[in-house]
Write a protein that holds these residues in place. Sequence first.
Motif, PDB file in Angstrom:
ATOM      1  N   PHE A  71       0.851  -1.189   0.000  1.00  0.00           N
ATOM      2  CA  PHE A  71       0.000   0.000   0.000  1.00  0.00           C
ATOM      3  C   PHE A  71       0.889   1.241   0.000  1.00  0.00           C
ATOM      4  CE2 PHE A  71      -2.353  -3.429   1.984  1.00  0.00           C
ATOM      5  CZ  PHE A  71      -3.627  -3.329   1.435  1.00  0.00           C
ATOM      6  N   GLU A  72       1.001   1.894  -1.144  1.00  0.00           N
ATOM      7  CA  GLU A  72       1.846   3.087  -1.286  1.00  0.00           C
ATOM      8  C   GLU A  72       1.083   4.342  -0.856  1.00  0.00           C
ATOM      9  OE1 GLU A  72       4.849   3.907  -2.296  1.00  0.00           O
ATOM     10  OE2 GLU A  72       5.665   2.436  -3.696  1.00  0.00           O
ATOM     11  N   ASP A  73       1.779   5.240  -0.132  1.00  0.00           N
ATOM     12  CA  ASP A  73       1.251   6.561   0.234  1.00  0.00           C
ATOM     13  C   ASP A  73      -0.004   6.473   1.098  1.00  0.00           C
ATOM     14  OD1 ASP A  73       1.018   9.269   0.471  1.00  0.00           O
ATOM     15  OD2 ASP A  73       0.197   9.603  -1.522  1.00  0.00           O
ATOM     16  N   MET A  74       0.155   5.966   2.305  1.00  0.00           N
ATOM     17  CA  MET A  74      -0.952   5.897   3.258  1.00  0.00           C
ATOM     18  C   MET A  74      -1.162   7.279   3.878  1.00  0.00           C
ATOM     19  SD  MET A  74      -2.223   2.836   3.279  1.00  0.00           S
ATOM     20  CE  MET A  74      -3.148   2.967   4.803  1.00  0.00           C
ATOM     21  N   HIS A  75      -1.802   8.175   3.141  1.00  0.00           N
ATOM     22  CA  HIS A  75      -1.944   9.560   3.574  1.00  0.00           C
ATOM     23  C   HIS A  75      -3.087   9.724   4.578  1.00  0.00           C
ATOM     24  CE1 HIS A  75      -5.389  10.021   0.812  1.00  0.00           C
ATOM     25  NE2 HIS A  75      -4.689   9.256  -0.016  1.00  0.00           N
ATOM     26  N   SER A  76      -3.087  10.867   5.263  1.00  0.00           N
ATOM     27  CA  SER A  76      -4.015  11.093   6.378  1.00  0.00           C
ATOM     28  C   SER A  76      -5.454  11.310   5.934  1.00  0.00           C
ATOM     29  CB  SER A  76      -3.549  12.305   7.198  1.00  0.00           C
ATOM     30  OG  SER A  76      -3.456  13.456   6.385  1.00  0.00           O
ATOM     31  N   ALA A  77      -5.681  11.562   4.646  1.00  0.00           N
ATOM     32  CA  ALA A  77      -7.048  11.843   4.175  1.00  0.00           C
ATOM     33  C   ALA A  77      -7.828  10.586   3.799  1.00  0.00           C
ATOM     34  CB  ALA A  77      -6.996  12.794   2.974  1.00  0.00           C
ATOM     35  N   LEU A  78      -7.245   9.413   3.947  1.00  0.00           N
ATOM     36  CA  LEU A  78      -7.958   8.183   3.606  1.00  0.00           C
ATOM     37  C   LEU A  78      -9.209   8.030   4.472  1.00  0.00           C
ATOM     38  CD1 LEU A  78      -4.962   5.705   3.216  1.00  0.00           C
ATOM     39  CD2 LEU A  78      -6.374   6.645   1.383  1.00  0.00           C
ATOM     40  N   SER A  79     -10.276   7.532   3.885  1.00  0.00           N
ATOM     41  CA  SER A  79     -11.547   7.415   4.599  1.00  0.00           C
ATOM     42  C   SER A  79     -11.511   6.285   5.627  1.00  0.00           C
ATOM     43  CB  SER A  79     -12.681   7.158   3.604  1.00  0.00           C
ATOM     44  OG  SER A  79     -12.552   5.855   3.043  1.00  0.00           O
ATOM     45  N   GLU A  80     -12.424   6.365   6.581  1.00  0.00           N
ATOM     46  CA  GLU A  80     -12.544   5.321   7.612  1.00  0.00           C
ATOM     47  C   GLU A  80     -12.892   3.977   6.970  1.00  0.00           C
ATOM     48  OE1 GLU A  80     -11.964   5.588  10.816  1.00  0.00           O
ATOM     49  OE2 GLU A  80     -11.644   7.748  10.905  1.00  0.00           O
ATOM     50  N   VAL A  81     -13.701   4.015   5.916  1.00  0.00           N
ATOM     51  CA  VAL A  81     -14.081   2.779   5.213  1.00  0.00           C
ATOM     52  C   VAL A  81     -12.850   2.113   4.610  1.00  0.00           C
ATOM     53  CG1 VAL A  81     -15.387   1.835   3.265  1.00  0.00           C
ATOM     54  CG2 VAL A  81     -16.425   3.584   4.729  1.00  0.00           C
ATOM     55  N   THR A  82     -11.997   2.919   3.996  1.00  0.00           N
ATOM     56  CA  THR A  82     -10.771   2.377   3.390  1.00  0.00           C
ATOM     57  C   THR A  82      -9.852   1.790   4.452  1.00  0.00           C
ATOM     58  OG1 THR A  82     -10.816   3.829   1.455  1.00  0.00           O
ATOM     59  CG2 THR A  82      -8.653   3.052   2.178  1.00  0.00           C
TER      60      THR A  82
END
Length: 282
Positions: A71-82
């Motif tokens: 998983f590349e670039d686990m940024h802070s804006a990812l949704s809770e579902v993701t």
Amino acid sequence: IHERGMEEFPSIYIEGAAASGKTTAVRKKKKKNPDMKAYILEMKEEAEAIKKLDEIVKSREEWNRPGWIIFEDMHSALSEVTIKKIADCIWNLPAGWHAILIGRERPHEGFLDLIWKRKMQIISQEHLHFTEKDIRKLTDYFESDLDPGEIYEQTGGWAGCVDMMLRLSQADPPAARRNAREIKASYEITAYIKKYILDTLLAEENEIMRRAVICPWINETMCREIWQLPWASDSLQDLCRKGLLEYDKEKERWKIAAMFRDMDISETNPIFWKHLGNWYHQ
């Protein structure tokens, strides 16, 4: 990559600032295991990445031999579902499979249960830094005239910058060879540091960095009393995790990492300098 982390845990989270060598470390690990099945999910394209993850999870025939999901670039804006889908995937990984998560920020709260129950190991940025011994090997490989000790002093072992300095040293004609300090100050390196590292920081983190560069050390009390930054505690810790600040545990204070000690500053107010000097004196 920390080999024990891969051996003992079904997933690892590689945490560090931009251009610190996270992706390079994974690529090197993959190169050593060319027969290993590997899926690379670019989390900048969140919807597409999750669609691909759903397909992987449903394709049970893919689990017949060992593999990785990266998983590349686990940024802070990812949704809770993701986050939940990724966590569920890790909880249910078959034997022989590993998940490798690469991010600039600390692991999301949704991964804490995985960490607590030994399903995920955190690999901090300090494991990605080159030692002076590593740099000596690299200078030999590149047949570079640069001094390994000076490279380490200028970069603190920051992988991306070390690599670029060695390549730039080879680009110079022999009569115009520069030392590590001169190459570090070159347009190519300074622009790289600004664009790929400093410009990717959060606004609060950049504010701390801009001020830390003019100080021999800083702490939370100073940030409150001198800078009026009551939120500084989390930013100090995050910048340390990313490798931009170094922490002195004994004295409970931070100083700017070697890579960033020659950043430009814009503070010219003499009253500010007097105030700052008085604080250190006291």
